[in-house]
Write a protein that holds these residues in place. Structure first.
Motif, PDB file in Angstrom:
ATOM      1  N   ALA A  44      18.419  21.054  22.492  1.00  0.00           N
ATOM      2  CA  ALA A  44      16.963  21.050  22.336  1.00  0.00           C
ATOM      3  C   ALA A  44      16.287  21.992  23.317  1.00  0.00           C
ATOM      4  CB  ALA A  44      16.420  19.628  22.515  1.00  0.00           C
ATOM      5  N   ALA A  45      16.927  22.267  24.469  1.00  0.00           N
ATOM      6  CA  ALA A  45      16.312  23.143  25.472  1.00  0.00           C
ATOM      7  C   ALA A  45      16.543  24.622  25.188  1.00  0.00           C
ATOM      8  CB  ALA A  45      16.861  22.797  26.860  1.00  0.00           C
ATOM      9  N   ALA A  46      17.401  24.955  24.249  1.00  0.00           N
ATOM     10  CA  ALA A  46      17.709  26.346  23.943  1.00  0.00           C
ATOM     11  C   ALA A  46      16.664  26.927  22.998  1.00  0.00           C
ATOM     12  CB  ALA A  46      19.096  26.449  23.321  1.00  0.00           C
ATOM     13  N   PRO A  47      16.535  28.254  22.971  1.00  0.00           N
ATOM     14  CA  PRO A  47      15.590  28.885  22.025  1.00  0.00           C
ATOM     15  C   PRO A  47      15.897  28.512  20.579  1.00  0.00           C
ATOM     16  CG  PRO A  47      16.331  30.465  23.673  1.00  0.00           C
ATOM     17  CD  PRO A  47      17.151  29.237  23.868  1.00  0.00           C
ATOM     18  N   ALA A  48      17.169  28.385  20.236  1.00  0.00           N
ATOM     19  CA  ALA A  48      17.578  27.950  18.896  1.00  0.00           C
ATOM     20  C   ALA A  48      18.211  26.566  19.048  1.00  0.00           C
ATOM     21  CB  ALA A  48      18.567  28.924  18.281  1.00  0.00           C
ATOM     22  N   PRO A  49      17.528  25.497  18.606  1.00  0.00           N
ATOM     23  CA  PRO A  49      18.056  24.138  18.809  1.00  0.00           C
ATOM     24  C   PRO A  49      19.399  23.904  18.113  1.00  0.00           C
ATOM     25  CG  PRO A  49      15.735  24.090  18.166  1.00  0.00           C
ATOM     26  CD  PRO A  49      16.214  25.489  17.968  1.00  0.00           C
ATOM     27  N   VAL A  50      19.653  24.653  17.029  1.00  0.00           N
ATOM     28  CA  VAL A  50      20.907  24.509  16.301  1.00  0.00           C
ATOM     29  C   VAL A  50      21.538  25.879  16.172  1.00  0.00           C
ATOM     30  CG1 VAL A  50      22.030  23.721  14.189  1.00  0.00           C
ATOM     31  CG2 VAL A  50      19.952  22.575  14.983  1.00  0.00           C
ATOM     32  N   ARG A  51      22.809  25.979  16.567  1.00  0.00           N
ATOM     33  CA  ARG A  51      23.491  27.263  16.488  1.00  0.00           C
ATOM     34  C   ARG A  51      24.892  27.055  15.932  1.00  0.00           C
ATOM     35  NH1 ARG A  51      26.535  30.264  20.314  1.00  0.00           N
ATOM     36  NH2 ARG A  51      26.037  28.739  21.954  1.00  0.00           N
ATOM     37  N   THR A  59      29.633  20.777  29.675  1.00  0.00           N
ATOM     38  CA  THR A  59      28.519  20.527  28.776  1.00  0.00           C
ATOM     39  C   THR A  59      27.204  20.509  29.522  1.00  0.00           C
ATOM     40  OG1 THR A  59      29.994  19.136  27.467  1.00  0.00           O
ATOM     41  CG2 THR A  59      27.647  18.941  27.022  1.00  0.00           C
ATOM     42  N   PRO A  60      26.249  21.348  29.164  1.00  0.00           N
ATOM     43  CA  PRO A  60      24.930  21.277  29.796  1.00  0.00           C
ATOM     44  C   PRO A  60      24.227  19.986  29.409  1.00  0.00           C
ATOM     45  CG  PRO A  60      24.906  22.821  27.965  1.00  0.00           C
ATOM     46  CD  PRO A  60      26.327  22.424  28.160  1.00  0.00           C
ATOM     47  N   PRO A  61      23.344  19.477  30.253  1.00  0.00           N
ATOM     48  CA  PRO A  61      22.643  18.218  29.960  1.00  0.00           C
ATOM     49  C   PRO A  61      21.846  18.312  28.652  1.00  0.00           C
ATOM     50  CG  PRO A  61      22.321  18.864  32.245  1.00  0.00           C
ATOM     51  CD  PRO A  61      22.969  20.026  31.569  1.00  0.00           C
ATOM     52  N   GLY A  62      21.936  17.270  27.862  1.00  0.00           N
ATOM     53  CA  GLY A  62      21.147  17.195  26.630  1.00  0.00           C
ATOM     54  C   GLY A  62      21.754  17.924  25.451  1.00  0.00           C
ATOM     55  N   ALA A  63      22.855  18.625  25.628  1.00  0.00           N
ATOM     56  CA  ALA A  63      23.482  19.377  24.528  1.00  0.00           C
ATOM     57  C   ALA A  63      24.727  18.632  24.034  1.00  0.00           C
ATOM     58  CB  ALA A  63      23.850  20.787  24.973  1.00  0.00           C
ATOM     59  N   TYR A  64      25.022  18.811  22.751  1.00  0.00           N
ATOM     60  CA  TYR A  64      26.255  18.269  22.203  1.00  0.00           C
ATOM     61  C   TYR A  64      26.682  19.156  21.038  1.00  0.00           C
ATOM     62  CZ  TYR A  64      23.701  16.232  18.231  1.00  0.00           C
ATOM     63  OH  TYR A  64      22.944  16.069  17.108  1.00  0.00           O
ATOM     64  N   MET A  65      27.900  18.937  20.577  1.00  0.00           N
ATOM     65  CA  MET A  65      28.464  19.792  19.538  1.00  0.00           C
ATOM     66  C   MET A  65      29.048  18.931  18.421  1.00  0.00           C
ATOM     67  SD  MET A  65      31.354  22.786  19.991  1.00  0.00           S
ATOM     68  CE  MET A  65      30.214  23.849  20.891  1.00  0.00           C
TER      69      MET A  65
END
Length: 337
Positions: free
Chosen positions: A23-30, A45-51
């Motif tokens: 959610a913190a990235a410019p593109a929330p889904v990549r 893993t950066p905080p708040g991110a998952y794959m």
């Protein structure tokens, strides 16, 4: 793999599609391929991110890649190897292991068009794996491709379960439409092969219900003691999907009862037609009995045959045959009434 979203095939690691949610990235889904996924998992893993990674287990390298890079629980790999397809969701270390059943992408209302999906859900990684293209996972992949970005791994699982419920609702609607057509044909007196079609639909519903019925109960037991990383809002959403699933399963049960009643009605109609045909055959046999007896007697060509020299002998015999035939017909139809 240049484009993950759009292909049913897999890359050299057996990865069908992979998505990074941040959610913190410019593109929330990549979209990511297996090499990018391995680098991301190795880097931390950066905080708040998952794959989310979706694998084709028919690919020889898929399980090997998961063991090397994904850091999944041993219970997940044991679940893959044991070959049991009954639905269940359970905790394994700090993750969730789920075995759910779904219909094939090219579902044609055949009992064999159902396969298993294996899932591992952790706070930062969701892995799904299958051997056949499945409709619910494809619908989820399409939604993610269109911009749907679940905020957590638990919410992704909840999205998958809701998509699965939606697929089942469409199947129930499709079965209902087919049953309506069969019922209309039955009322119009056009039986054809409706019993076989009803039997096929009933087998599909029975197999789906048998495989999917444990799913709400398994989720309910899991949510009694959820993992520490699962938030209360996510747990509430999973409870909601459980209720939707239970409603669909009840609808399937009602459809099975409706099919059973139609099968019984068709069987009664078939028995009635058979009884009518048997009665006609019996009447014909009874009516032909007098003339067959007399023809046999008079055809023996021995001396002393009655009326052989009588000038009206033929008509007398005809009168006798017709009399006995009339009496036999009266007896047969009297019993029918």
């Amino acid at each position: 793999m240049n484009s993950i979203a759009g292909a049913y095939g897999s890359d050299e690691a057996g990865l069908i599609c992979g998505y990074l949610f941040d959610a913190a990235a410019p593109a929330p889904v990549r979209a990511v391929d297996s090499a990018q996924a391995a680098d991301w998992l190795a880097a931390g893993t950066p905080p708040g991110a998952y794959m989310w990674l979706h694998f084709n287990l028919s690919h020889a390298q898929a399980e090997r890649w998961l063991q090397r890079h994904a850091g999944l629980s041993d219970i997940f790999f044991e679940t893959l190897k044991e070959g049991l397809h009954s639905t269940r969701i359970e905790r394994a270390d700090d993750s969730l292991i789920a075995v759910i059943n779904d219909v094939h992408f090219e579902f044609s209302f055949e009992p064999s068009d159902i396969s298993t999906l294996w899932i591992s859900v952790g706070p930062r990684l969701v892995v799904t794996a299958r051997t056949q293209p499945l409709r619910s996972v494809d619908a989820l992949r399409t939604a993610v491709k269109a911009g749907d970005a679940p905020r957590s791994s638990t919410e992704l699982l909840e999205h998958l379960l809701r998509v699965q419920a939606d697929v089942l609702v469409r199947i129930v609607r499709g079965v209902t439409a087919r049953i309506d057509d069969i019922e209309d044909a039955l009322l119009a007196g056009r039986l054809d092969h409706k019993r076989a079609r009803l039997g096929m639909l009933r087998r599909v519903l029975v197999r789906l219900q048998r495989l999917l019925a444990p799913e709400p109960a398994a989720l309910f037991r899991l949510l009694q003691s959820p993992p520490a990383w699962m938030s209360e809002p996510d747990a509430q959403e999973l409870r909601g999907s459980t209720e939707e699933f239970s409603v669909v399963l009840r609808d399937m049960g009602a459809l099975q009862e409706r099919i059973k009643l139609l099968q019984e009605e068709i069987a009664d109609n078939v028995n009635e037609d058979n009884n009518r045909s048997l009665f006609v055959l019996t009447v014909v046999t009874v009516l032909a009995l007098p003339i067959n007896i007399l023809a046999g007697l008079f055809g023996m060509n021995v001396g002393g045959i009655p009326l052989a020299e009588h000038k009206h002998g033929f008509w007398i015999v005809v009168a006798i045959v017709m009399s006995f035939t009339a009496i036999a017909a009266w007896v047969a139809f009297r019993k029918k009434r």
